[in-house]
Structure formats: structure tokens, C-alpha cells
Scaffold this motif. Structure first.
Motif, PDB file in Angstrom:
ATOM      1  N   UNK A 157      43.306  30.980 139.045  1.00  0.00           N
ATOM      2  CA  UNK A 157      44.659  30.925 139.621  1.00  0.00           C
ATOM      3  C   UNK A 157      45.105  29.487 139.760  1.00  0.00           C
ATOM      4  N   UNK A 158      46.421  29.286 139.611  1.00  0.00           N
ATOM      5  CA  UNK A 158      47.036  27.965 139.765  1.00  0.00           C
ATOM      6  C   UNK A 158      47.985  28.007 140.959  1.00  0.00           C
ATOM      7  N   UNK A 159      47.503  27.691 142.143  1.00  0.00           N
ATOM      8  CA  UNK A 159      48.378  27.770 143.316  1.00  0.00           C
ATOM      9  C   UNK A 159      49.412  26.656 143.392  1.00  0.00           C
ATOM     10  N   UNK A 160      49.239  25.594 142.575  1.00  0.00           N
ATOM     11  CA  UNK A 160      50.169  24.468 142.613  1.00  0.00           C
ATOM     12  C   UNK A 160      50.811  24.263 141.244  1.00  0.00           C
ATOM     13  N   UNK A 161      51.960  23.647 141.231  1.00  0.00           N
ATOM     14  CA  UNK A 161      52.640  23.339 139.982  1.00  0.00           C
ATOM     15  C   UNK A 161      51.856  22.281 139.223  1.00  0.00           C
ATOM     16  N   UNK A 162      51.515  22.516 137.956  1.00  0.00           N
ATOM     17  CA  UNK A 162      50.783  21.514 137.184  1.00  0.00           C
ATOM     18  C   UNK A 162      51.501  20.165 137.196  1.00  0.00           C
ATOM     19  N   UNK A 163      50.699  19.101 137.319  1.00  0.00           N
ATOM     20  CA  UNK A 163      51.247  17.758 137.315  1.00  0.00           C
ATOM     21  C   UNK A 163      51.568  17.196 138.679  1.00  0.00           C
ATOM     22  N   UNK A 164      51.415  17.999 139.738  1.00  0.00           N
ATOM     23  CA  UNK A 164      51.838  17.551 141.066  1.00  0.00           C
ATOM     24  C   UNK A 164      50.716  16.983 141.916  1.00  0.00           C
ATOM     25  N   UNK A 165      49.459  17.332 141.639  1.00  0.00           N
ATOM     26  CA  UNK A 165      48.385  16.793 142.452  1.00  0.00           C
ATOM     27  C   UNK A 165      47.090  16.737 141.664  1.00  0.00           C
ATOM     28  N   UNK A 166      46.215  15.830 142.117  1.00  0.00           N
ATOM     29  CA  UNK A 166      44.960  15.550 141.432  1.00  0.00           C
ATOM     30  C   UNK A 166      43.843  16.434 141.962  1.00  0.00           C
ATOM     31  N   UNK A 167      43.075  17.025 141.060  1.00  0.00           N
ATOM     32  CA  UNK A 167      41.837  17.712 141.424  1.00  0.00           C
ATOM     33  C   UNK A 167      40.856  17.541 140.273  1.00  0.00           C
ATOM     34  N   UNK A 168      39.781  16.821 140.547  1.00  0.00           N
ATOM     35  CA  UNK A 168      38.783  16.522 139.525  1.00  0.00           C
ATOM     36  C   UNK A 168      37.942  17.758 139.256  1.00  0.00           C
ATOM     37  N   UNK A 169      37.924  18.220 138.009  1.00  0.00           N
ATOM     38  CA  UNK A 169      37.174  19.415 137.666  1.00  0.00           C
ATOM     39  C   UNK A 169      36.846  19.403 136.182  1.00  0.00           C
ATOM     40  N   UNK A 170      35.577  19.632 135.864  1.00  0.00           N
ATOM     41  CA  UNK A 170      35.130  19.537 134.469  1.00  0.00           C
ATOM     42  C   UNK A 170      35.650  20.660 133.587  1.00  0.00           C
ATOM     43  N   UNK A 171      36.140  21.745 134.184  1.00  0.00           N
ATOM     44  CA  UNK A 171      36.663  22.822 133.351  1.00  0.00           C
ATOM     45  C   UNK A 171      37.893  22.374 132.580  1.00  0.00           C
ATOM     46  N   UNK A 172      38.670  21.428 133.137  1.00  0.00           N
ATOM     47  CA  UNK A 172      39.840  20.903 132.424  1.00  0.00           C
ATOM     48  C   UNK A 172      39.404  20.201 131.139  1.00  0.00           C
ATOM     49  N   UNK A 173      38.330  19.432 131.216  1.00  0.00           N
ATOM     50  CA  UNK A 173      37.861  18.703 130.042  1.00  0.00           C
ATOM     51  C   UNK A 173      37.252  19.658 129.018  1.00  0.00           C
ATOM     52  N   UNK A 174      36.590  20.696 129.493  1.00  0.00           N
ATOM     53  CA  UNK A 174      36.076  21.707 128.562  1.00  0.00           C
ATOM     54  C   UNK A 174      37.225  22.300 127.757  1.00  0.00           C
ATOM     55  N   UNK A 175      38.342  22.552 128.405  1.00  0.00           N
ATOM     56  CA  UNK A 175      39.489  23.123 127.688  1.00  0.00           C
ATOM     57  C   UNK A 175      40.038  22.151 126.646  1.00  0.00           C
ATOM     58  N   UNK A 176      39.968  20.856 126.920  1.00  0.00           N
ATOM     59  CA  UNK A 176      40.372  19.873 125.905  1.00  0.00           C
ATOM     60  C   UNK A 176      39.477  19.974 124.679  1.00  0.00           C
ATOM     61  N   UNK A 177      38.167  20.139 124.904  1.00  0.00           N
ATOM     62  CA  UNK A 177      37.237  20.307 123.788  1.00  0.00           C
ATOM     63  C   UNK A 177      37.559  21.578 123.009  1.00  0.00           C
ATOM     64  N   UNK A 178      37.858  22.654 123.732  1.00  0.00           N
ATOM     65  CA  UNK A 178      38.193  23.922 123.072  1.00  0.00           C
ATOM     66  C   UNK A 178      39.466  23.789 122.245  1.00  0.00           C
TER      67      UNK A 178
END
Length: 480
Positions: free
Chosen positions: A147-168
């Protein structure tokens, strides 16, 4: 071309405007604070002015980089954008039409590649453990189930799943894994060979972690970024991408004293003193200091990463002067001697136990245990001990030096890993072994208590000297 043909040039510190005494002081402060570094390499004006490995770690050992891997994934995105494979504004869901149900499309419609890069996806929790635990091994599908409770681009949260998606995304658009895509574009031009990168169950490189490189390979990467994507006069990465990737794109805190609150770029951290870095858990660093024309590469096994950066800013950054300095032969020799004798102390022999003779060759049978160890046997010699155990019927062996590190290999989950082990008799009935997994920051401690016909083994594991007990095993001598 072979990696040896791409070895970075060497120089003494004073020729590049740094005092040997300042670097020596840095090493001493690191050791006085008991900060466990495994390697250190300092580049100024493109030359290696200081380098060292704390034995048993060595220059030829690739080291797990953990989240420093993210900066290499970011570089792959830079190549793909330059080749017009996609843009940073493309919706993430658009790459995976097989997952694009109406509900998913509506939920993720605002999430773009750019948000993955800047860790501003709109999540409020780290989802990496959830996607890694997906039962069907489809991490991409699991990501779109979050789930995305916040609008993308509005706040920072460090999480490796984001980088995995870049690889995908890279694999989806290029038809190549991240490591294969980077091979001719980054690794080969820099002479980086033998690259290893973990994959998910579906064969996608993990992206946010899992890359292993040598210290010099990490230093080359930093030097490439310092030179705005140029390598030996040849453009490798567009300078515009370097500028974008290492600029501040989102706020991640307000503390003036923390290098984790200076802003975040495209999988790079902004630092104090107008520097930037890629880093990974337990102290894996590439630090780029443009104003000083310097790069520092470090591998470690520690928990206080800020303490290392503090020493860099306090001792190395101010040591960078304009122009060459007068040679200081005495200080250069002292620094060379220090760097050549760096070591994590092995176990020192406290006593010689008579048990080393009486228990040698004896077979001990374990009680039922979660490690599924069946039996163990010790063979003690003057300067080494060989331990042989059976785990689920499979024979495994470890040889440790007595009062010294002894290098070898061990098989873990069918993967052979370089190790170094040291042991000693702590008292007449207790033999202690420390085993370091040289490709990682991790180590294990094995304390063997012999008492008449029984053996108790206490196992601890962790990083550096921060070891936590995790299991006790009991065994009985086989009298058959």
C-alpha cells in the motif's frame, strides 16, 4: 582487457598534497576507537596514496557491499535513460502489464521511476522483508500488493524494495539482468572482473543489495563519478547523469551533525562538506569529495558508521592541500609500515591443554539439535586444529590456526566461501575458535567445553566483536 591492466596508479601522499602523518593519525584513531575496518583506500588526484587491509582480509577478496549496491543500480538506470530505454517519468506499473489489474493501476498510477530512485515511493514502512518472503517468489507481484499511504515524491523512506524494482525494470526493458547489462558498459571499461550479484527466485538481480567487489573496484567506481563519468579520457557515463544522481532531490532530516540527514539523490547520500557517498550496512563506503578531488573506499564490520565518517571529516578532509608537499621520508616510512602490518588480532595461545592429546580423534555424538549436526571430531596439532563434523550426513571440515589466522574455504548452502579461522585453549578444558567469513563482515565464535565424556558447544555470531549467542549444542563421546 584484464583487470590488472586497469590498476589504479599509485603515489606517495605528499606528491598529491596530503601528509603521511595525517593518514597515519586516521588509522590510529580508527583502531583506538575499536572501529573494525577490513580495508581502506584513499585516492587523491586519481592516485592511490594509501591502502591497507586488516589481516585476515586481503586485497584480492571481494567484499559484500550491502546497500552500496544501490549506487551501481542507479548507474544502470543512467545508462538505460541515456539509451532511451525509458524515462524517469514513466509509471512503474507500465513496465509490468501482467500485474496491471485495474486496482493496481489506480493505486500505483502516480509512482514513477524517479520516485524509486529517490526513495520517495509513498510507502510508510520498509517492504523489502515482505517481498523477499513472498511464497511464490514473485517479488514484483508482491511489491504491487503493498500500500502507498502517501503521494509518491512527497516524503523520504529508505527501503531496498524500491531499488529491487529498478533492477526489475532494467531487466524488463533490456532483456538482460542488471549485472549483464552493466558488464560492457561499466565493469569491463573499469577492468572490474569476477563480479557477483545475488538474484531473486525469478533470476532478477536484487539491486538494493547483494553485489560483491574488491576495495579497488569500489574505488574505481568512486573515481569514475569524481571525474564526471570519464575514464582514461573516455566518456563512460554522461556527466549530466552524474550531476543528477549525486544532487539532493529530497530531504531526509534536519540534523547538522548527521551524514544521514543531508539529503538524498538517485541512490546516493549527500554528506556534510559538500561530499556524497554510496554506503552499505556494517560500514561499506565509497566517499567522493569533489572539492578535495578525493575518493575513499572502505569495507568494514561495524555498527557505528557515523563514527568512521567523523574521522574522515576530522582527519583526512583537512589534510588535503593544494599542490605537492615536501617529501617526509620518515613519516612515509612509518605510514607504509603501519599499513603493511594492519591486522585483526587472532586468538593468542593462553595455555597448552593436555586435552589436546586426549580428545584428538575422539568422536562426539550430538543430541538432537536445530543445526542438524550429527557428530564432531577434533584433531589437534602443534600449530593448527582440524574440526570435522557431519551435518545431515554431509561431511564438513574447518581448520584453524593456533594463535594465528589460517585461511581456507567452507561450504554454506552449497556455496564455497573464503574463511579464516583462529583458535586457542582458553583454559585446560575450553577451546575457542573464531571463524571469519572473508567475503562478508560476519564472523562466528565457537566455544568448546570438554568435561569427561561430554562436550558442550556455545555458538555466537555477528559482526566484528559484536557477537551474540544463538545456540548451545551438547554431545557425548562415542565409546564404541
Amino acid at each position: 582487457m584484464l583487470a590488472t591492466q586497469h590498476r589504479l596508479p599509485r603515489s606517495n601522499p605528499e606528491e598529491q598534497g596530503i601528509s603521511s602523518k595525517a593518514i597515519h593519525s586516521f588509522i590510529e584513531h580508527i583502531e583506538q576507537q575499536q572501529l573494525e575496518l577490513h580495508s581502506f583506500m584513499f585516492l587523491r588526484h586519481g592516485h592511490v596514496v594509501a591502502e591497507g587491509w586488516w589481516a585476515p582480509y586481503a586485497a584480492n577478496h571481494p567484499h559484500a557491499l550491502f546497500s552500496l549496491s544501490k549506487s551501481f543500480t542507479s548507474t544502470a538506470i543512467g545508462f538505460a535513460v541515456e539509451e532511451r530505454r525509458f524515462s524517469l517519468e514513466d509509471p512503474v506499473i507500465s513496465f509490468f502489464p501482467e500485474e496491471a489489474t485495474p486496482e493496481v493501476e489506480e493505486h500505483f498510477e502516480k509512482l514513477q521511476v524517479r520516485h524509486l530512485l529517490t526513495m520517495s515511493t509513498g510507502h510508510d514502512a520498509n517492504n523489502a522483508p515482505n517481498i523477499r518472503g513472498s511464497k511464490d517468489g514473485n517479488w514484483v507481484k508482491a511489491y504491487f500488493g503493498s500500500t502507498l499511504p502517501h503521494t509518491p515524491g512527497t516524503q523520504f523512506l529508505y527501503s531496498s524494495d524500491a531499488t529491487y524494482m529498478l533492477s526489475a525494470i532494467v531487466q524488463k526493458r533490456t532483456g538482460q539482468t542488471l549485472i549483464d547489462y552493466l558488464q560492457p558498459r561499466l565493469f569491463e571499461p573499469l577492468g572490474i572482473a569476477g563480479v557477483a550479484w545475488e538474484t531473486c527466485p525469478l533470476g532478477i538481480n536484487t539491486g538494493g543489495w547483494g553485489l560483491s567487489l574488491t576495495t579497488e573496484d569500489v574505488a574505481k567506481f568512486g573515481q569514475l563519478y569524481l571525474r564526471q563519468g570519464q575514464w582514461n579520457g573516455r566518456p563512460i557515463i554522461p556527466a549530466a547523469w552524474i550531476q543528477q544522481a549525486t544532487s539532493r532531490h529530497i530531504s531526509n532530516g534536519q540534523s547538522a551533525d548527521s551524514d544521514w540527514t543531508q539529503g538524498y539523490g538517485y541512490q546516493f547520500w549527500r554528506c556534510r562538506h559538500d561530499a556524497y557517498r554510496g554506503d552499505g550496512a556494517f560500514g561499506q563506503f565509497v566517499i567522493v569529495m569533489p572539492e578535495q578531488d578525493a575518493v575513499i573506499a572502505i569495507t568494514s564490520g561495524l555498527s557505528d558508521m557515523q563514527a568512521v565518517l567523523n574521522q574522515v571529516w576530522d582527519l583526512l578532509l583537512p589534510a588535503c592541500r593544494e599542490g605537492a608537499m615536501q617529501a617526509d621520508v620518515k613519516e612515509q616510512q612509518a605510514l607504509t609500515a603501519k599499513l603493511s602490518t594492519l591486522a585483526i588480532p587472532p586468538h593468542t595461545s593462553i595455555c597448552r591443554s593436555e586435552l589436546s592429546t586426549t580428545v584428538s580423534g575422539a568422536l562426539y555424538i550430538f543430541n538432537d539439535n536445530e543445526m542438524q549436526w550429527d557428530s564432531i571430531q577434533f584433531e589437534f596439532e602443534e600449530d593448527a586444529a582440524e574440526i570435522t563434523w557431519h551435518e545431515q550426513g554431509a561431511k564438513k571440515q574447518l581448520t584453524c590456526g593456533i594463535g594465528a589466522w589460517l585461511a581456507g574455504e567452507i561450504t554454506d548452502q552449497e556455496i564455497r566461501q573464503p574463511i579464516a579461522a583462529s583458535g586457542t585453549w582458553q583454559d585446560d578444558a575450553t577451546f575457542v575458535i573464531t571463524c571469519r567469513l572473508l567475503a562478508t563482515p560476519f564472523c562466528q565464535k565457537i566455544v568448546c567445553h570438554f568435561h569427561k565424556d561430554t562436550l558442550t558447544i556455545d555458538l555466537s555470531r555477528g559482526i566484528g566483536t559484536d557477537l551474540k549467542p544463538f545456540l548451545q549444542l551438547k554431545a557425548t563421546k562415542n565409546k564404541g
